[in-house]
Design an enzyme around this catalytic site. Structure first.
Site, PDB file in Angstrom:
ATOM      1  N   GLY A  25     -27.580  36.681  39.102  1.00 56.61           N
ATOM      2  CA  GLY A  25     -28.701  35.754  39.763  1.00 56.61           C
ATOM      3  C   GLY A  25     -28.486  35.677  41.000  1.00 56.61           C
ATOM      4  CG  ASP A  27     -29.052  34.571  25.420  1.00 56.62           C
ATOM      5  OD1 ASP A  27     -28.450  33.481  25.643  1.00 56.62           O
ATOM      6  OD2 ASP A  27     -30.204  34.505  24.998  1.00 56.62           O
ATOM      7  CE  LYS A  55     -10.957  24.917  20.419  1.00 55.02           C
ATOM      8  NZ  LYS A  55     -11.705  24.253  19.399  1.00 55.02           N
ATOM      9  CE1 TYR A  86     -31.642  24.188  36.072  1.00 55.74           C
ATOM     10  CE2 TYR A  86     -32.140  22.253  37.237  1.00 55.74           C
ATOM     11  CZ  TYR A  86     -31.388  23.385  37.096  1.00 55.74           C
ATOM     12  OH  TYR A  86     -30.644  23.868  37.996  1.00 55.74           O
TER      13      TYR A  86
HETATM   14  P1  NAD Z   1     -30.995  32.336  38.999  1.00 52.84           P
HETATM   15  O1  NAD Z   1     -32.041  32.151  38.316  1.00 52.84           O
HETATM   16  O2  NAD Z   1     -31.198  33.169  40.095  1.00 52.84           O
HETATM   17  O3  NAD Z   1     -29.551  32.638  38.357  1.00 52.84           O
HETATM   18  C1  NAD Z   1     -29.279  32.427  36.936  1.00 52.84           C
HETATM   19  C2  NAD Z   1     -28.913  33.752  36.225  1.00 52.84           C
HETATM   20  O4  NAD Z   1     -28.567  33.346  34.861  1.00 52.84           O
HETATM   21  C3  NAD Z   1     -29.858  34.529  36.127  1.00 52.84           C
HETATM   22  O5  NAD Z   1     -29.191  35.957  36.267  1.00 52.84           O
HETATM   23  C4  NAD Z   1     -30.256  34.707  34.807  1.00 52.84           C
HETATM   24  O6  NAD Z   1     -30.787  35.983  34.312  1.00 52.84           O
HETATM   25  C5  NAD Z   1     -28.781  34.162  34.166  1.00 52.84           C
HETATM   26  N1  NAD Z   1     -29.299  33.769  32.432  1.00 52.84           N
HETATM   27  C6  NAD Z   1     -30.160  32.853  32.262  1.00 52.84           C
HETATM   28  N2  NAD Z   1     -30.304  32.470  30.903  1.00 52.84           N
HETATM   29  C7  NAD Z   1     -29.145  33.152  30.569  1.00 52.84           C
HETATM   30  C8  NAD Z   1     -28.591  33.177  29.297  1.00 52.84           C
HETATM   31  N3  NAD Z   1     -29.151  32.565  28.292  1.00 52.84           N
HETATM   32  N4  NAD Z   1     -27.480  34.273  28.940  1.00 52.84           N
HETATM   33  C9  NAD Z   1     -27.055  34.872  30.177  1.00 52.84           C
HETATM   34  N5  NAD Z   1     -27.723  34.660  31.203  1.00 52.84           N
HETATM   35  C10 NAD Z   1     -28.446  34.105  31.614  1.00 52.84           C
HETATM   36  O7  NAD Z   1     -30.682  30.821  39.585  1.00 52.84           O
HETATM   37  P2  NAD Z   1     -29.538  30.371  40.584  1.00 52.84           P
HETATM   38  O8  NAD Z   1     -30.183  29.649  41.757  1.00 52.84           O
HETATM   39  O9  NAD Z   1     -28.352  31.524  40.984  1.00 52.84           O
HETATM   40  O10 NAD Z   1     -28.584  29.362  39.663  1.00 52.84           O
HETATM   41  C11 NAD Z   1     -27.461  29.632  39.308  1.00 52.84           C
HETATM   42  C12 NAD Z   1     -26.845  28.236  38.610  1.00 52.84           C
HETATM   43  O11 NAD Z   1     -26.527  27.273  39.707  1.00 52.84           O
HETATM   44  C13 NAD Z   1     -27.750  27.956  37.616  1.00 52.84           C
HETATM   45  O12 NAD Z   1     -26.960  27.103  36.543  1.00 52.84           O
HETATM   46  C14 NAD Z   1     -28.516  26.651  38.312  1.00 52.84           C
HETATM   47  O13 NAD Z   1     -28.901  25.554  37.537  1.00 52.84           O
HETATM   48  C15 NAD Z   1     -27.336  26.255  39.342  1.00 52.84           C
HETATM   49  N6  NAD Z   1     -28.026  25.532  40.378  1.00 52.84           N
HETATM   50  C16 NAD Z   1     -28.627  26.190  41.291  1.00 52.84           C
HETATM   51  C17 NAD Z   1     -29.061  25.491  42.279  1.00 52.84           C
HETATM   52  C18 NAD Z   1     -30.112  26.183  43.482  1.00 52.84           C
HETATM   53  O14 NAD Z   1     -30.389  25.561  44.415  1.00 52.84           O
HETATM   54  N7  NAD Z   1     -30.049  27.524  43.777  1.00 52.84           N
HETATM   55  C19 NAD Z   1     -29.119  24.030  42.382  1.00 52.84           C
HETATM   56  C20 NAD Z   1     -28.622  23.397  41.345  1.00 52.84           C
HETATM   57  C21 NAD Z   1     -27.952  24.001  40.606  1.00 52.84           C
HETATM   58  N1  UDP Z   2     -16.697  30.987  20.875  1.00 55.44           N
HETATM   59  C1  UDP Z   2     -16.995  32.072  21.832  1.00 55.44           C
HETATM   60  N2  UDP Z   2     -15.658  32.770  22.331  1.00 55.44           N
HETATM   61  C2  UDP Z   2     -14.741  32.411  21.840  1.00 55.44           C
HETATM   62  C3  UDP Z   2     -14.318  31.334  20.923  1.00 55.44           C
HETATM   63  C4  UDP Z   2     -15.320  30.566  20.658  1.00 55.44           C
HETATM   64  O1  UDP Z   2     -18.149  32.484  21.889  1.00 55.44           O
HETATM   65  O2  UDP Z   2     -13.724  33.135  22.300  1.00 55.44           O
HETATM   66  C5  UDP Z   2     -17.702  29.926  20.301  1.00 55.44           C
HETATM   67  C6  UDP Z   2     -17.867  29.752  18.703  1.00 55.44           C
HETATM   68  O3  UDP Z   2     -18.812  30.633  18.375  1.00 55.44           O
HETATM   69  C7  UDP Z   2     -18.148  28.547  18.467  1.00 55.44           C
HETATM   70  C8  UDP Z   2     -18.237  27.935  20.160  1.00 55.44           C
HETATM   71  O4  UDP Z   2     -17.750  28.850  20.859  1.00 55.44           O
HETATM   72  O5  UDP Z   2     -19.508  28.219  18.107  1.00 55.44           O
HETATM   73  C9  UDP Z   2     -17.413  26.740  20.202  1.00 55.44           C
HETATM   74  O6  UDP Z   2     -16.061  26.915  19.715  1.00 55.44           O
HETATM   75  P1  UDP Z   2     -15.175  25.896  19.276  1.00 55.44           P
HETATM   76  O7  UDP Z   2     -13.709  26.345  19.033  1.00 55.44           O
HETATM   77  O8  UDP Z   2     -14.957  24.575  20.242  1.00 55.44           O
HETATM   78  O9  UDP Z   2     -15.858  25.376  18.064  1.00 55.44           O
HETATM   79  P2  UDP Z   2     -15.860  25.638  16.387  1.00 55.44           P
HETATM   80  O10 UDP Z   2     -15.583  27.207  16.604  1.00 55.44           O
HETATM   81  O11 UDP Z   2     -14.769  24.861  15.562  1.00 55.44           O
HETATM   82  O12 UDP Z   2     -17.094  25.319  16.080  1.00 55.44           O
END
Ligand code: NAD
Ligand code: UDP
Ligand code: UDP
Length: 323
Positions: free
Chosen positions: A19, A65, A112, A152
Site C-alpha cells: 500500500g 489476506d 504471541k 473503519y
Molecule cells: P492503502 O490502502 O494504500 O494500504 C493498505 C494496504 O493493505 C493495501 O496494500 C491493501 O491491499 C492491504 N490490505 C487491505 N486489506 C487487506 C487484507 N485483508 N489482507 C492483506 N492486505 C490487506 O492505505 P495506507 O494509506 O497505506 O494505510 C495503511 C495503514 O495506515 C492502514 O491500516 C490505515 O488504516 C492506516 N492509516 C493511514 C492513514 C493515511 O492518511 N494514509 C491515516 C490513518 C491510518
Molecule cells: N495465528 C496465526 N499464526 C500464528 C499463531 C496464531 O495466524 O502463528 C492465529 C490463529 O489462527 C488464531 C489467532 O491467531 O485464530 C489467535 O491466536 P491465539 O493463540 O491468541 O488464540 P487461539 O489460537 O487460542 O484462538
C-alpha cells in the site's frame, strides 16, 4: 579493506506492505539492513508501489489476506493491512471490519507464538467527529457506531482493544500509532482522498470538488515524516506502548487546501461545492506532545513542499497512463 557495519538484522513482517504507507516502510526497513516480508492481498495496494524492491535480496512478497491465519517466523510485525480512504473502506464495509478485527487477532496470535513485537497502524478516526480540539491521546472520542464510517472507526477501535488485551493478558510487546491524514507520492490516484482528488482534478483541468462549505479542517503529514515516526515507535523502549498520535499540529481548512493545490499546479480548475458526506469530522488536529517527548519526533516537511513532490508524482503517473 572496506568498512563493515554491524547490523542488528531483524526479520520484519509488514502487512499491507504494497500500500501507500507500507511500501515506504518496507523501503526504509530494507535500507536499515533488515529482512522484510511484505504480506498483502492487493485490495488497494499495487505491485507498482514495490516493483523497485522486488529484486532486493532481503525482500519477499506474499499474497495473503490477513483475515486468515498466517504461520511465519519473524521478530517484528507492522500491522498496516486495511483500506484507508473512505471510498475504499466503504466499498465493502464488512470486509473492512473483518480486516481490522480478524486481521489483528491473527497477527496478535502470530506475535504471541513467535514472541514478536507488534505495531498497529491505528488512526485519528478513533476520535470520530471530535469534541476536544486538538486531540490528545487521552480523549476517548466521539464516534457514531452505526454510521458509514463505523466499519473503519470501530474496526480500528476494536483492534486497539485487542492489542491492549493481548498486552495485559499475554504480555505481548505492543505499539499503537494513531496516524493522522498522511499524503505523498504513491497515493492511489482514484482513492477519493482529498489530496489525491484535488491534485488529479487540478491536473486534468476538472472542477475541484469541495465537500460542504470547505470550512472543515485536517492536518496533513508528509509520508517520509510519518514513516520515520512509525520506525521510532517500533524502536522505543518496551514499556512505551502508546497509543501515540503521529501527525502534524498545522491545521488547514479544505478550502485552503483546494486553493493551494490550484496555485501550485497553476491549474485553471474552478472550485465547486458538493454535499458533505455523513459524519465527516468538522475539525482535526494532532496534539503531538507525547510523540515529541517519548519519540523525539515531529514532522518537518511543510505542506507546500510535500504537495509539490506529490504533484510531481501524479504528473509522471499521468504521463505513463494518460487517461
Ligand atoms: P492503502 O490502502 O494504500 O494500504 C493498505 C494496504 O493493505 C493495501 O496494500 C491493501 O491491499 C492491504 N490490505 C487491505 N486489506 C487487506 C487484507 N485483508 N489482507 C492483506 N492486505 C490487506 O492505505 P495506507 O494509506 O497505506 O494505510 C495503511 C495503514 O495506515 C492502514 O491500516 C490505515 O488504516 C492506516 N492509516 C493511514 C492513514 C493515511 O492518511 N494514509 C491515516 C490513518 C491510518
Ligand atoms: N495465528 C496465526 N499464526 C500464528 C499463531 C496464531 O495466524 O502463528 C492465529 C490463529 O489462527 C488464531 C489467532 O491467531 O485464530 C489467535 O491466536 P491465539 O493463540 O491468541 O488464540 P487461539 O489460537 O487460542 O484462538
Ligand atoms: N473532501 C473534499 N473533496 C474531495 C475529497 C474529500 O472536500 O474530493 C473532504 C472530506 O469531506 C473531508 C476532507 O476532505 O472533510 C478529508 O477527506 P479524506 O477522505 O481525504 O480523509 P478523512 O475524511 O478520512 O480525513
Amino acid at each position: 579493506m572496506g568498512v563493515r557495519m554491524k547490523i542488528d538484522r531483524k526479520r520484519v513482517l509488514v502487512t499491507g506492505g504494497a500500500g501507500f504507507l507500507g511500501s515506504y516502510l518496507c523501503e526504509l526497513l530494507l535500507k536499515d539492513g533488515h529482512e522484510v516480508l511484505c504480506v498483502d492481498n492487493f485490495y488497494t495496494g499495487r505491485r507498482a508501489n514495490i516493483r523497485h524492491l522486488i529484486t532486493h535480496p532481503y525482500f519477499e512478497v506474499l499474497r495473503h489476506d490477513v483475515c486468515f491465519p498466517l504461520y511465519v517466523e519473524v521478530d517484528e510485525i507492522f500491522n498496516l493491512a486495511c483500506p484507508a480512504s473512505p471510498v475504499h473502506y466503504q466499498f465493502d464495509p464488512v470486509q473492512t471490519t473483518k480486516t481490522s478485527v480478524h486481521g489483528s487477532i491473527n497477527m496478535l496470535g502470530l506475535a504471541k507464538r513467535v514472541k514478536a513485537k507488534i505495531l498497529l497502524a491505528s488512526t485519528s478516526e478513533v476520535y470520530g467527529d471530535p469534541r476536544v480540539h486538538p486531540q490528545p491521546e487521552t480523549y476517548w472520542g466521539h464516534v457514531n457506531p452505526i454510521g458509514l464510517r463505523a466499519c473503519y472507526d470501530e474496526g480500528k477501535r476494536c483492534a486497539e482493544t485487542l492489542f491492549f488485551d493481548y498486552h495485559r493478558q499475554h504480555n505481548l510487546r505492543i505499539k499503537v500509532a494513531r496516524i493522522f491524514n498522511t499524503y505523498g507520492p504513491r497515493m492511489h490516484p482514484n482513492d477519493g482522498r482529498v489530496v489525491s482528488n484535488f491534485i488529479m482534478q487540478a491536473l486534468k483541468g476538472e472542477e475541484i470538488t469541495v465537500y460542504g462549505d470547505g470550512s472543515q479542517t485536517r492536518s496533513f503529514c508528509y509520508v517520509d515524516d510519518l514513516i520515520d515516526g512509525l520506525v521510532r515507535l517500533m524502536n522505543s523502549p518496551d514499556d512505551f506502548t502508546g497509543p501515540v498520535n503521529l501527525g502534524t499540529p498545522y491545521e488547514f481548512t479544505i478550502l485552503q487546501l483546494a486553493k493551494l493545490v490550484i496555485k501550485l499546479t497553476g491549474s485553471k480548475s474552478k472550485i465547486v461545492y458538493k454535499p458533505l458526506p455523513p459524519d465527516d469530522p468538522k475539525q482535526r488536529q494532532a496534539d503531538i506532545t507525547l510523540a515529541k517527548k517519548a519519540l523525539q519526533w515531529e514532522s518537518t516537511t511543510p505542506l507546500e513542499k510535500g504537495l509539490r513532490k506529490t504533484i510531481q508524482y501524479f504528473k509522471e503517473l499521468r504521463k505513463e497512463h494518460p487517461r
